[in-house]
Design an enzyme around this catalytic site. Structure first.
Site, PDB file in Angstrom:
ATOM      1  N   ASP A  39       0.783  -1.253   0.000  1.00  0.00           N
ATOM      2  CA  ASP A  39       0.000   0.000   0.000  1.00  0.00           C
ATOM      3  C   ASP A  39       0.812   1.300   0.000  1.00  0.00           C
ATOM      4  O   ASP A  39       1.770   1.437   0.768  1.00  0.00           O
ATOM      5  CB  ASP A  39      -0.852   0.095   1.268  1.00  0.00           C
ATOM      6  N   SER A  99      -0.316   0.322   7.433  1.00  0.00           N
ATOM      7  CA  SER A  99      -0.622   1.533   6.654  1.00  0.00           C
ATOM      8  C   SER A  99      -1.115   2.692   7.510  1.00  0.00           C
ATOM      9  O   SER A  99      -1.654   2.502   8.599  1.00  0.00           O
ATOM     10  CB  SER A  99      -1.668   1.201   5.596  1.00  0.00           C
ATOM     11  N   ARG A 167      -7.392  -0.653  11.581  1.00  0.00           N
ATOM     12  CA  ARG A 167      -6.139  -0.209  10.955  1.00  0.00           C
ATOM     13  C   ARG A 167      -6.324   0.826   9.840  1.00  0.00           C
ATOM     14  O   ARG A 167      -7.406   1.050   9.361  1.00  0.00           O
ATOM     15  CB  ARG A 167      -5.382  -1.422  10.398  1.00  0.00           C
TER      16      ARG A 167
HETATM   17  C1  FRU Z   1      -3.940  -3.577   2.743  1.00  0.00           C
HETATM   18  C2  FRU Z   1      -3.313  -3.973   4.051  1.00  0.00           C
HETATM   19  C3  FRU Z   1      -3.625  -2.959   5.122  1.00  0.00           C
HETATM   20  C4  FRU Z   1      -2.509  -3.143   6.086  1.00  0.00           C
HETATM   21  C5  FRU Z   1      -1.350  -3.441   5.184  1.00  0.00           C
HETATM   22  C6  FRU Z   1      -0.336  -4.368   5.741  1.00  0.00           C
HETATM   23  O1  FRU Z   1      -3.273  -4.016   1.621  1.00  0.00           O
HETATM   24  O2  FRU Z   1      -3.755  -5.259   4.420  1.00  0.00           O
HETATM   25  O3  FRU Z   1      -4.896  -3.090   5.695  1.00  0.00           O
HETATM   26  O4  FRU Z   1      -2.294  -2.012   6.859  1.00  0.00           O
HETATM   27  O5  FRU Z   1      -1.902  -4.006   4.004  1.00  0.00           O
HETATM   28  O6  FRU Z   1       0.791  -4.415   4.952  1.00  0.00           O
END
Ligand code: FRU
Length: 493
Positions: A39, A99, A167
Site C-alpha cells: 500500500d 498503513s 487499521r
Molecule cells: C492492505 C493492508 C492494510 C494493512 C497493510 C499491511 O493491503 O492489508 O490493511 O495495513 O496491508 O501491509
C-alpha cells in the site's frame, strides 16, 4: 539487537539500491527497488513537496514485517528515493508498522500516523494480531516514534468494534483541527469506517461511524480515505473478501468508491452512488493527497494480493504504484485521469485521423513500451459497423496484450494471457462502459504495466504485465469497420 532495526534497513538499502539497473525499472512508476512493497502510505504535502511512503519489507520479495519506505516528488513523475522511514522496532509495533497517513504540523514537523501491530499467541496456539494507531514525527527524512504511543487503542472503539481489525488511519487537517478515518471490523463481522478528531494531532477522540459495510460489499474495509470533491463527499476503501457483482466488482480484494453527502449533524455519509474505483486486475489500497494547487490526486498499489505470488525471476524487488491520477466528479461518478504533469514528459507526437480499420493494421510510428496513446474509435456508418474493435500492445510474434471493445454489450475486455506471466492467474477482465457517440481509450504503458482510461476518465483499469521490453509493437483490428484517430507520444523521463 532487535529483529528489525531502522539502521539495518537503511544500510541494506544503501548496499543494494545503487545496483538496480535502469532496465529493471519502469520509467515513472514508483517501485521499491529492493524487497517488497504494498500500500501507498502517508501521501502528503510537506514543505512544498509531495511525500509518499509505502508498506515495505526490504529484505525479500514477499510480504513480511512491515516497514515504511519513502519517496518524494515535486511533480508526481520523477521521484526521489529517501531512506527507509519506519521499522517495526517497538513493543507496540513489533509485528509491523501497517498503513497510515501523514500531515504537516503547524510547528513544521511532519507527522505520520500508522497502525502498530503486536501479535500475541494465545494458549490454544492461535496468534492474534492487535492493532493500535501510533505516531512518529520528523523532518521529511528522519522520524522519531512518539513516547506516548499508541495514541488510539481499542478503548475508544464503538460497541462491538474489533481490536484485531482496526487499521489504516488517514489523517487530514481542516480549519485548524485534525481528523482521521480508520478501518474497523464491526460487530456484524464486516467493515466500518470510523471518524476521529483532535485539536493537536496527538490526542484523539472518537466521533462517529462514517459508513458501514453491513456485509454488503466484502468484509473488512481496508485503507479508507475520505474527502470533499466537487461539492460531494467521497469515501474510498478497499474491501477484502468481495463477491463479484456483475462486472462491477470483481471477487477478492476489490476497490470501492462511495459518493454522497456528509451529514454534519450525525457525522455520517449519506450514500448516493457506489462503484468500483479501478476495473483492472491490479489496483488496491489507494490513497489521495490534496495538491498545492487544489487538485485531489490518488495513487494505488498497482498489484493484487491474489497474484502477488507471480514474480519475475531475477527482479530484485516486487510491487509498484500506479500512475498518480487527478480526481473529479462527473454525473455522480469518480473521474480519474493521469496527472497532467505526465504531459511534460511527452515527446515525438504521432497522429492519425480517420483511419479505416477492418483488419490487422499497424500504423507507422505507433509502437513502444513507454507511451501515452489516445485512440478514439467510431463505427463506420458507410460500411458494416464493427462487432468488435481491438487494440494490441506490447506485442511481438508470441506475446500480446489486447484491449477489445464489443459494442453489443458495451464492454471492454483486457486480455493479458500472453503478457509474460508463466502463471495461471486472472488474465482477462471485462468491464461495462458507458455509451457515447465515440469511444476514447487512453493507454499508458511503462514497461511492467498497462493503465487505461476510458472516455476521459470515466473508468480506469490497471494491469501488471511482464512482457519482455522488446515486444513493443502496436496494432489495431476490427470485425466490421471501425474509424479511428490516434495520438501517440513517447514518454521520456
Ligand atoms: C492492505 C493492508 C492494510 C494493512 C497493510 C499491511 O493491503 O492489508 O490493511 O495495513 O496491508 O501491509
Amino acid at each position: 539487537m532487535k529483529k528489525n532495526d531502522l539502521q539495518k534497513a537503511r544500510t541494506f538499502e544503501n548496499k543494494y539500491l545503487p545496483h538496480l539497473s535502469e532496465d529493471d525499472k519502469p520509467r515513472f512508476h514508483i517501485v521499491g527497488g529492493v524487497g517488497w512493497i504494498n500500500d501507498p502510505n502517508g501521501f502528503s504535502v510537506y514543505k512544498g513537496e509531495y511525500h509518499l511512503f509505502f508498506q515495505y519489507y526490504p529484505y525479500g520479495v514477499n510480504w513480511n514485517d512491515m516497514h515504511w519506505g519513502h519517496v518524494k516528488t515535486k511533480d508526481f513523475i520523477r521521484w526521489e528515493r529517501l531512506p527507509c522511514a519506519l521499522a517495526p522496532d517497538q513493543s507496540y509495533d513489533k509485528d509491523g508498522c501497517f498503513s497510515g497517513g501523514a500531515v504537516e504540523l503547524p510547528d513544521g514537523r511532519h507527522l505520520i500516523i500508522y497502525t502498530g501491530v503486536k501479535n500475541i499467541r494465545r494458549s490454544n496456539g492461535v496468534v492474534e494480531s492487535y492493532q493500535t494507531q501510533c505516531i512518529a514525527t520528523g523532518d521529511g527524512v528522519n522520524y522519531t516514534k512518539y513516547e506516548n504511543n499508541p495514541v488510539i487503542d481499542a478503548q475508544t472503539l464503538p460497541e462491538g468494534g474489533s481490536e484485531l481489525d482496526f487499521r489504516d488511519p488517514k489523517i487530514w487537517e481542516e480549519d485548524g483541527k485534525f481528523y482521521l478515518v480508520v478501518g474497523n471490523r464491526a460487530a456484524d463481522g464486516s467493515g466500518s469506517i470510523l471518524l476521529y478528531e483532535s485539536e493537536n494531532a496527538f490526542d484523539w477522540k472518537y466521533v462517529s461511524t462514517v459508513a458501514s459495510c453491513h456485509n454488503q460489499f466484502g468484509s473488512m474495509w481496508e485503507c479508507p480515505d475520505f474527502f470533499e470533491l466537487d461539492g460531494k463527499h467521497v469515501l474510498l476503501t478497499s474491501p477484502q473478501d468481495m463477491y463479484s457483482m456483475g462486472l462491477e466488482f470483481h471477487p477478492g480484494h476489490s476497490t470501492l468508491c462511495i459518493i454522497g453527502d456528509f451529514d454534519r449533524n450525525i457525522n455520517h455519509l449519506i450514500r448516493k452512488n457506489v462503484h468500483a474505483v479501478d476495473y483492472g486486475t491490479d489496483f488496491y489500497a489507494m490513497q489521495t493527497v490534496k495538491t498545492l494547487d487544489g487538485r485531489r490526486v490518488m495513487i494505488g498499489w498497482m498489484q493484487s494480493w491474489e497474484t502477488c505470488g507471480c514474480k519475475l525471476k531475477n527482479l530484485p524487488y516486487f510491487g509498484q504504484m500506479s500512475l498518480p491520477r487527478e480526481l473529479s466528479i462527473r454525473d455522480g461518478r469518480l473521474i480519474q485521469n493521469p496527472v497532467r504533469e505526465i504531459e511534460n514528459y511527452r515527446s515525438v507526437k504521432v497522429g492519425y485521423h480517420n483511419i479505416v480499420i477492418s483488419d490487422e493494421t499497424h500504423l507507422q510510428g505507433v509502437s513502444g513500451r513507454f507511451i501515452d496513446m489516445t485512440v478514439t474509435v467510431r463505427s463506420s456508418n458507410v460500411n458494416k459497423p464493427y462487432r468488435y474493435f481491438k487494440i494490441s500492445v506490447a506485442k511481438d510474434g508470441e506475446r500480446v496484450t489486447t484491449i477489445r471493445h464489443k459494442p453489443e454489450n458495451n464492454t471492454i475486455r483486457v486480455d493479458r494471457s500472453c503478457s509474460g506471466f508463466p502463471h495461471d492467474i486472472v488474465n482477462v477482465r471485462d468491464f461495462p462502459i458507458f455509451s457515447h457517440d465515440e469511444l476514447k481509450i487512453r493507454i499508458i504503458l511503462d514497461r511492467f504495466s498497462l493503465e487505461i482510461f476510458v472516455n476521459d476518465g470515466e473508468q480506469a483499469a490497471s494491469f501488471v504485465i511482464y512482457t519482455p521490453i522488446t515486444a513493443d509493437s502496436v496494432s489495431f483490428n476490427a470485425d466490421g469497420t471501425a474509424i479511428i484517430d490516434v495520438e501517440k507520444y513517447d514518454l521520456v523521463v
